[in-house]
Write an enzyme that holds these catalytic residues in place. Sequence first.
Site, mmCIF file in Angstrom:
data_model
loop_
_atom_site.group_PDB
_atom_site.id
_atom_site.type_symbol
_atom_site.label_atom_id
_atom_site.label_comp_id
_atom_site.label_asym_id
_atom_site.label_seq_id
_atom_site.Cartn_x
_atom_site.Cartn_y
_atom_site.Cartn_z
ATOM 1 N N LYS A 23 0.813 -1.222 0.000
ATOM 2 C CA LYS A 23 0.000 0.000 0.000
ATOM 3 C C LYS A 23 0.849 1.275 0.000
ATOM 4 O O LYS A 23 0.450 2.275 -0.583
ATOM 5 C CB LYS A 23 -0.970 0.010 1.187
ATOM 6 C CG LYS A 23 -2.103 -0.989 1.014
ATOM 7 C CD LYS A 23 -3.266 -0.691 1.934
ATOM 8 C CE LYS A 23 -4.435 -1.602 1.581
ATOM 9 N NZ LYS A 23 -5.587 -1.391 2.442
ATOM 10 N N LYS B 43 -4.761 -9.357 -5.794
ATOM 11 C CA LYS B 43 -6.036 -9.687 -5.155
ATOM 12 C C LYS B 43 -7.116 -8.656 -5.498
ATOM 13 O O LYS B 43 -6.809 -7.487 -5.765
ATOM 14 C CB LYS B 43 -5.858 -9.831 -3.646
ATOM 15 C CG LYS B 43 -5.974 -8.551 -2.858
ATOM 16 C CD LYS B 43 -6.108 -8.830 -1.371
ATOM 17 C CE LYS B 43 -6.454 -7.547 -0.624
ATOM 18 N NZ LYS B 43 -7.850 -7.160 -0.748
ATOM 19 N N LYS C 200 -11.035 -3.302 -2.640
ATOM 20 C CA LYS C 200 -11.874 -2.102 -2.687
ATOM 21 C C LYS C 200 -11.088 -0.952 -3.274
ATOM 22 O O LYS C 200 -11.629 -0.085 -3.948
ATOM 23 C CB LYS C 200 -12.300 -1.690 -1.271
ATOM 24 C CG LYS C 200 -13.253 -2.635 -0.615
ATOM 25 C CD LYS C 200 -13.808 -1.973 0.645
ATOM 26 C CE LYS C 200 -13.861 -2.964 1.778
ATOM 27 N NZ LYS C 200 -12.642 -2.983 2.580
HETATM 28 P P1 ATP Z 1 -8.665 -2.252 0.892
HETATM 29 O O1 ATP Z 1 -8.273 -2.378 -0.555
HETATM 30 O O2 ATP Z 1 -9.169 -0.889 1.274
HETATM 31 O O3 ATP Z 1 -7.635 -2.814 1.848
HETATM 32 P P2 ATP Z 1 -10.031 -4.772 0.924
HETATM 33 O O4 ATP Z 1 -10.827 -5.101 -0.273
HETATM 34 O O5 ATP Z 1 -8.692 -5.406 1.067
HETATM 35 O O6 ATP Z 1 -9.965 -3.193 1.032
HETATM 36 P P3 ATP Z 1 -10.504 -5.056 3.757
HETATM 37 O O7 ATP Z 1 -11.532 -4.249 4.451
HETATM 38 O O8 ATP Z 1 -9.081 -4.654 3.875
HETATM 39 O O9 ATP Z 1 -10.916 -5.124 2.198
HETATM 40 O O10 ATP Z 1 -10.660 -6.568 4.205
HETATM 41 C C1 ATP Z 1 -11.852 -7.073 4.803
HETATM 42 C C2 ATP Z 1 -11.831 -8.591 4.812
HETATM 43 O O11 ATP Z 1 -11.971 -9.083 3.481
HETATM 44 C C3 ATP Z 1 -10.531 -9.194 5.357
HETATM 45 O O12 ATP Z 1 -10.866 -10.344 6.127
HETATM 46 C C4 ATP Z 1 -9.782 -9.585 4.129
HETATM 47 O O13 ATP Z 1 -8.883 -10.652 4.352
HETATM 48 C C5 ATP Z 1 -10.914 -10.001 3.209
HETATM 49 N N1 ATP Z 1 -10.548 -9.838 1.803
HETATM 50 C C6 ATP Z 1 -10.184 -8.675 1.197
HETATM 51 N N2 ATP Z 1 -9.920 -8.896 -0.096
HETATM 52 C C7 ATP Z 1 -10.105 -10.227 -0.309
HETATM 53 C C8 ATP Z 1 -9.978 -11.057 -1.448
HETATM 54 N N3 ATP Z 1 -9.621 -10.556 -2.617
HETATM 55 N N4 ATP Z 1 -10.261 -12.380 -1.319
HETATM 56 C C9 ATP Z 1 -10.632 -12.894 -0.121
HETATM 57 N N5 ATP Z 1 -10.768 -12.160 0.991
HETATM 58 C C10 ATP Z 1 -10.509 -10.847 0.912
HETATM 59 MG MG MG Z 2 -7.423 -4.808 2.653
#
Ligand code: ATP
Ligand code: MG
Length: 342
Positions: A118, A201, A204
């Site tokens: 990040k 991955k 968001k």
């Molecule tokens: P950001 O990009 O802002 O970090 P994010 O999509 O990674 O957002 P988080 O809020 O950081 O979402 O993560 C929330 C939950 O979703 C965590 O348990 C994380 O491990 C899970 N998660 C996030 N992305 C994935 C993915 N691509 N596949 C499976 N689990 C995920």
């Molecule tokens: Mg995340």
Amino acid sequence: MTETKFTPRVFSGIQPSGNLHLGNYLGALKRFVDMQGPEMETVYCMVDLHAITVWQDPKELAHSTRELCAGFIAAGIDPEQSILFNQSQVPEHAQLAWIFNCVARMGWMQRMTQWKDKAGKNQQNASLGLFAYPSLMAADILVYHATHVPVGDDQKQHLELTRDIAIKFNHDYGVDFFPITEPVIEGAATRVMSLRDGGKKMSKSDPSDMSRINMTDDADTIAKKIRKAKTDPDALPSDVDGLEGRPEARNLVNIYAALSDQTVEQVLAEVGGKQFGEFKPMLADLAVAKLSPISTEMARLMGDQAEIDRILDRGAERAREIAAPILSRTYEIVGMVGAGRA
Ligand code: ATP
Ligand code: MG
């Protein structure tokens, strides 16, 4: 040191940092619902303090927090049975995080891959909060003495750090106070990949909306994103070994398996030999069937924001009943005068 018996308790959180997506649903939210039940207390949090480790527009942050709450409920979290709240309403998280900032070592934090990903090449310009993120996450978990934490695979390293912080705290102060938390990383889709790049991955925060399926996308958008998802020219294999070296194919099969509650083997027994031209519409139909009832319910819940705010207030009150005595005891252990008198 004697083994303390900790009551089993589940904690997990999601950042209100944008649109809830399919990776969040399969890796986290769906698992949160599976773990909800009479056997274990479940505590689920919208981690808004984590979200602001990167810039968030204030209006959008408030909207995303409420929408995330609606997403939790629409996916099956019962706010009576689980404790559902937003992090900033329970100040004990940030207070315990400070103690943990003094326990965690710089070297531990510098090894975190999420920090490296990040912050990118511009670490000097990243926020101090982004660097300290895993220490706040350890506090989120340990302020409830949580024993089980369901997360996606990307959070594994942060959970190891949480264990290291608990071990070091217990050791330094000669106590057996914080539990050594178990990560729960299970299912066919613990790491859903970007639809545009099988090596990244789904997130968001990915600038490309085509890279992810949002929980709020309508049926046509979901179908279009799956149709345009990157793949290779070969047919689907009939066994798991055939997915070796084919990250995009593996990703779509994993998603299909997780959405249909099957194993990857079962899915390949059904779809092995098919071309993507045939498989993608099957996947799109399945995704729409599973996600559209959730997005419809989310939209309905968002129609009554006062009710969402009441749910969050009530959840925060219940969360503080658990967190306040644990923080107070932590302060006492550390030697802070006045702690424990409240
Ligand atoms: P950001 O990009 O802002 O970090 P994010 O999509 O990674 O957002 P988080 O809020 O950081 O979402 O993560 C929330 C939950 O979703 C965590 O348990 C994380 O491990 C899970 N998660 C996030 N992305 C994935 C993915 N691509 N596949 C499976 N689990 C995920
Ligand atoms: Mg995340």
